[in-house]
Scaffold this motif. Structure first.
Motif, mmCIF file in Angstrom:
data_model
loop_
_atom_site.group_PDB
_atom_site.id
_atom_site.type_symbol
_atom_site.label_atom_id
_atom_site.label_comp_id
_atom_site.label_asym_id
_atom_site.label_seq_id
_atom_site.Cartn_x
_atom_site.Cartn_y
_atom_site.Cartn_z
ATOM 1 N N UNK A 107 -3.428 4.477 13.687
ATOM 2 C CA UNK A 107 -2.617 4.391 14.715
ATOM 3 C C UNK A 107 -1.316 5.322 14.484
ATOM 4 N N UNK A 108 -1.174 6.369 15.448
ATOM 5 C CA UNK A 108 0.080 7.076 15.511
ATOM 6 C C UNK A 108 0.398 7.766 14.035
ATOM 7 N N UNK A 109 -0.774 8.347 13.531
ATOM 8 C CA UNK A 109 -0.819 9.311 12.564
ATOM 9 C C UNK A 109 -0.684 10.487 13.246
ATOM 10 N N UNK A 110 0.619 11.098 13.482
ATOM 11 C CA UNK A 110 0.663 12.132 14.567
ATOM 12 C C UNK A 110 0.442 13.580 13.856
ATOM 13 N N UNK A 111 0.149 13.557 12.601
ATOM 14 C CA UNK A 111 -0.164 14.820 11.799
ATOM 15 C C UNK A 111 -1.784 15.031 11.590
#
Length: 290
Positions: A107-111
């Motif tokens: 979750x929300x590993x934006x890379x």
């Protein structure tokens, strides 16, 4: 004791037994957001982990890391809840024995731009990849369950849902603004998967699809393909303003309620049917309205 802040690499050796991580091990703010300091950039996990994801900081011992490289050993069979949430890893290979990817795991590993799934993954739990930067999604035929919001907010442009799927949660592709085409092969299509205001342009229902009970309220579909074995479509399924072309693959027309499409579409949409089947469609609702 405080974890040394200069630590850059962590290797949890491969093994068949679980590694238990106690709550008190990673509850100190001196260890960064999780178990290890932010200086760790390389991580190997070689066995299943047991930890309390609902600790005082609301995360796993590995969440929020600055990992440049994460590898998982073949003894790993499940990835736990929020395991790598809010971390900076860019790619991950799911090893061959993993069958379960937990709630909010990435979750929300934006890379995160690349995930290679093994052929044994069965369950992708709620919000597992929500908010990542995934551009492609190649789900194996082994997957039979996807939880709510699993891929919401990703950069995916095309998806193929395998025939193996038995349970699909709500809004799994919500806010996927780059998603333009979907190929759906599960036998029962039920729920709201794409959210309101979806920018999908092309939807293909494969020949393994039998029942369509979802609502696809999409402003402008360019193409809609309905597989030859679809036997039920609920009312108001295709309720968008514009559908350029509908392709129906069955050689014998199946009767549905005319309310499966918005009424105005019958005068503007092009209907394409198999060669030689015009007579069947011209006498069957709702196809004869086109």
């Amino acid at each position: 004791a405080d974890v040394p802040t200069g630590l850059t690499e962590v290797y949890i050796e491969d093994g068949a037994t679980e590694l238990h991580l106690g709550h008190e091990i990673y509850s100190s703010t001196s260890a960064g957001r999780g178990l290890f300091p932010q200086s760790v950039t390389k991580l190997h996990i070689g066995r299943d982990l047991v930890y309390n994801p609902g600790n005082a900081y609301g995360r796993s011992p590995f969440s929020g890391g600055n990992y440049e490289e994460v590898t998982l050993g073949d003894n790993v069979t499940r990835l736990g809840e929020n395991l790598f949430a809010s971390s900076k890893l860019r790619e991950i290979v799911i090893p061959k024995n993993v069958s379960y990817i937990g709630k909010e795991c990435f979750d929300w590993c934006s890379s995160l731009v690349s995930v290679a799934f093994s052929d044994n993954v069965q369950v992708i739990d709620s919000a597992a990849f929500c908010g990542t930067a995934l551009k492609t999604l190649d789900l194996p035929e082994s997957v039979d369950s996807i939880g709510d919001h699993a891929f919401a907010g990703c950069n995916i442009t095309h998806i193929t849902l395998p025939a193996s799927l038995k349970r699909i949660g709500e809004f799994i592709f919500n806010n996927c603004d780059s998603l333009k085409s979907a190929e759906i092969n599960c036998s029962i299509v039920k729920g709201t998967w794409f959210g309101w205001g979806s920018r999908l342009k092309n939807i293909v229902f494969g020949d393994s699809v039998k029942t369509i009970m979802s609502s696809f309220d999409i402003d402008h579909l360019e193409t809609l393909v309905i597989g030859k074995n679809v036997s039920y479509i609920k009312d108001r399924t295709f309720w968008g303003d514009i559908i350029d072309t509908v392709y129906v693959k069955s050689e014998v027309a199946t009767e549905f309620n005319q309310a499966i499409f918005r009424y105005g579409l019958y005068s503007t949409t092009v209907l394409c049917v198999p060669e030689g089947s015009d007579g069947s469609y011209s006498s069957t609702m709702p196809w004869r309205l086109f």
